[in-house]
Scaffold this motif. Sequence first.
Motif, PDB file in Angstrom:
ATOM      1  N   MET A   1       0.849  -1.179   0.000  1.00  0.00           N
ATOM      2  CA  MET A   1       0.000   0.000   0.000  1.00  0.00           C
ATOM      3  C   MET A   1       0.895   1.242   0.000  1.00  0.00           C
ATOM      4  O   MET A   1       1.853   1.329   0.742  1.00  0.00           O
ATOM      5  N   LEU A   2       0.560   2.194  -0.822  1.00  0.00           N
ATOM      6  CA  LEU A   2       1.344   3.409  -1.025  1.00  0.00           C
ATOM      7  C   LEU A   2       1.105   4.411   0.106  1.00  0.00           C
ATOM      8  O   LEU A   2      -0.026   4.597   0.548  1.00  0.00           O
ATOM      9  N   ASP A   3       2.182   5.051   0.561  1.00  0.00           N
ATOM     10  CA  ASP A   3       2.073   6.112   1.573  1.00  0.00           C
ATOM     11  C   ASP A   3       1.706   7.406   0.855  1.00  0.00           C
ATOM     12  O   ASP A   3       2.497   7.948   0.085  1.00  0.00           O
ATOM     13  N   VAL A   4       0.508   7.891   1.082  1.00  0.00           N
ATOM     14  CA  VAL A   4       0.000   9.078   0.386  1.00  0.00           C
ATOM     15  C   VAL A   4       0.203  10.364   1.184  1.00  0.00           C
ATOM     16  O   VAL A   4      -0.340  11.410   0.822  1.00  0.00           O
ATOM     17  N   THR A   5       0.999  10.301   2.232  1.00  0.00           N
ATOM     18  CA  THR A   5       1.236  11.465   3.080  1.00  0.00           C
ATOM     19  C   THR A   5       1.708  12.693   2.302  1.00  0.00           C
ATOM     20  O   THR A   5       1.237  13.804   2.585  1.00  0.00           O
ATOM     21  N   PRO A   6       2.606  12.552   1.316  1.00  0.00           N
ATOM     22  CA  PRO A   6       3.032  13.763   0.588  1.00  0.00           C
ATOM     23  C   PRO A   6       1.877  14.487  -0.102  1.00  0.00           C
ATOM     24  O   PRO A   6       1.835  15.725  -0.107  1.00  0.00           O
ATOM     25  N   LEU A   7       0.934  13.753  -0.645  1.00  0.00           N
ATOM     26  CA  LEU A   7      -0.216  14.381  -1.300  1.00  0.00           C
ATOM     27  C   LEU A   7      -1.128  15.034  -0.270  1.00  0.00           C
ATOM     28  O   LEU A   7      -1.552  16.176  -0.442  1.00  0.00           O
ATOM     29  N   VAL A   8      -1.417  14.341   0.801  1.00  0.00           N
ATOM     30  CA  VAL A   8      -2.285  14.891   1.844  1.00  0.00           C
ATOM     31  C   VAL A   8      -1.661  16.156   2.433  1.00  0.00           C
ATOM     32  O   VAL A   8      -2.356  17.165   2.641  1.00  0.00           O
ATOM     33  N   THR A   9      -0.358  16.133   2.648  1.00  0.00           N
ATOM     34  CA  THR A   9       0.337  17.307   3.196  1.00  0.00           C
ATOM     35  C   THR A   9       0.265  18.489   2.236  1.00  0.00           C
ATOM     36  O   THR A   9      -0.029  19.616   2.653  1.00  0.00           O
ATOM     37  N   ALA A  10       0.520  18.246   0.954  1.00  0.00           N
ATOM     38  CA  ALA A  10       0.466  19.320  -0.045  1.00  0.00           C
ATOM     39  C   ALA A  10      -0.945  19.896  -0.147  1.00  0.00           C
ATOM     40  O   ALA A  10      -1.131  21.120  -0.211  1.00  0.00           O
ATOM     41  N   VAL A  11      -1.943  19.032  -0.151  1.00  0.00           N
ATOM     42  CA  VAL A  11      -3.337  19.481  -0.226  1.00  0.00           C
ATOM     43  C   VAL A  11      -3.698  20.294   1.017  1.00  0.00           C
ATOM     44  O   VAL A  11      -4.263  21.392   0.907  1.00  0.00           O
ATOM     45  N   ASP A  12      -3.374  19.784   2.182  1.00  0.00           N
ATOM     46  CA  ASP A  12      -3.723  20.488   3.423  1.00  0.00           C
ATOM     47  C   ASP A  12      -3.050  21.857   3.513  1.00  0.00           C
ATOM     48  O   ASP A  12      -3.660  22.830   3.971  1.00  0.00           O
ATOM     49  N   GLU A  79      -6.882   8.718  -1.169  1.00  0.00           N
ATOM     50  CA  GLU A  79      -7.417   7.380  -0.859  1.00  0.00           C
ATOM     51  C   GLU A  79      -7.400   6.491  -2.095  1.00  0.00           C
ATOM     52  O   GLU A  79      -7.051   5.306  -2.014  1.00  0.00           O
ATOM     53  N   ALA A  80      -7.777   7.042  -3.233  1.00  0.00           N
ATOM     54  CA  ALA A  80      -7.802   6.261  -4.469  1.00  0.00           C
ATOM     55  C   ALA A  80      -6.402   5.830  -4.880  1.00  0.00           C
ATOM     56  O   ALA A  80      -6.224   4.761  -5.482  1.00  0.00           O
ATOM     57  N   LEU A  81      -5.398   6.641  -4.552  1.00  0.00           N
ATOM     58  CA  LEU A  81      -4.026   6.348  -4.954  1.00  0.00           C
ATOM     59  C   LEU A  81      -3.302   5.364  -4.037  1.00  0.00           C
ATOM     60  O   LEU A  81      -2.190   4.954  -4.344  1.00  0.00           O
ATOM     61  N   ARG A  82      -3.904   4.972  -2.945  1.00  0.00           N
ATOM     62  CA  ARG A  82      -3.232   4.051  -2.015  1.00  0.00           C
ATOM     63  C   ARG A  82      -2.779   2.760  -2.704  1.00  0.00           C
ATOM     64  O   ARG A  82      -1.789   2.168  -2.302  1.00  0.00           O
ATOM     65  N   ASN A  83      -3.500   2.338  -3.722  1.00  0.00           N
ATOM     66  CA  ASN A  83      -3.140   1.108  -4.427  1.00  0.00           C
ATOM     67  C   ASN A  83      -2.631   1.383  -5.842  1.00  0.00           C
ATOM     68  O   ASN A  83      -2.639   0.506  -6.693  1.00  0.00           O
TER      69      ASN A  83
END
Length: 103
Positions: A1-12, A79-83
Amino acid sequence: MLDVTPLVTAVDHLVDRLRAAPQSRLQRGAAAEGLALARELAARAQRIEFPDREPSPMPDAGMFAVADQVAVAGHDLAEALRNASAGELAEAVTLVEEAARRM
């Protein structure tokens, strides 16, 4: 499963900037840029989740709602990018960062 933290951080980070922006800045283009970004993020998420369906366009809810629209679309895409592939994630992060620079 992909760590999507960089995207969530950039969005936030971008959402925080939009929420703090004065009305004049939103009117000068930040809201339009944010809406365009939200629409693209939402379309990408929908293409991943429903590949056999044409994405539904995100409506324009007004300049004071654009931060929320970016937040929802960005988190949905994360969420969609996790996989998905790391390349798709990096592309999404770049998209958000470039939009932030234009604003």
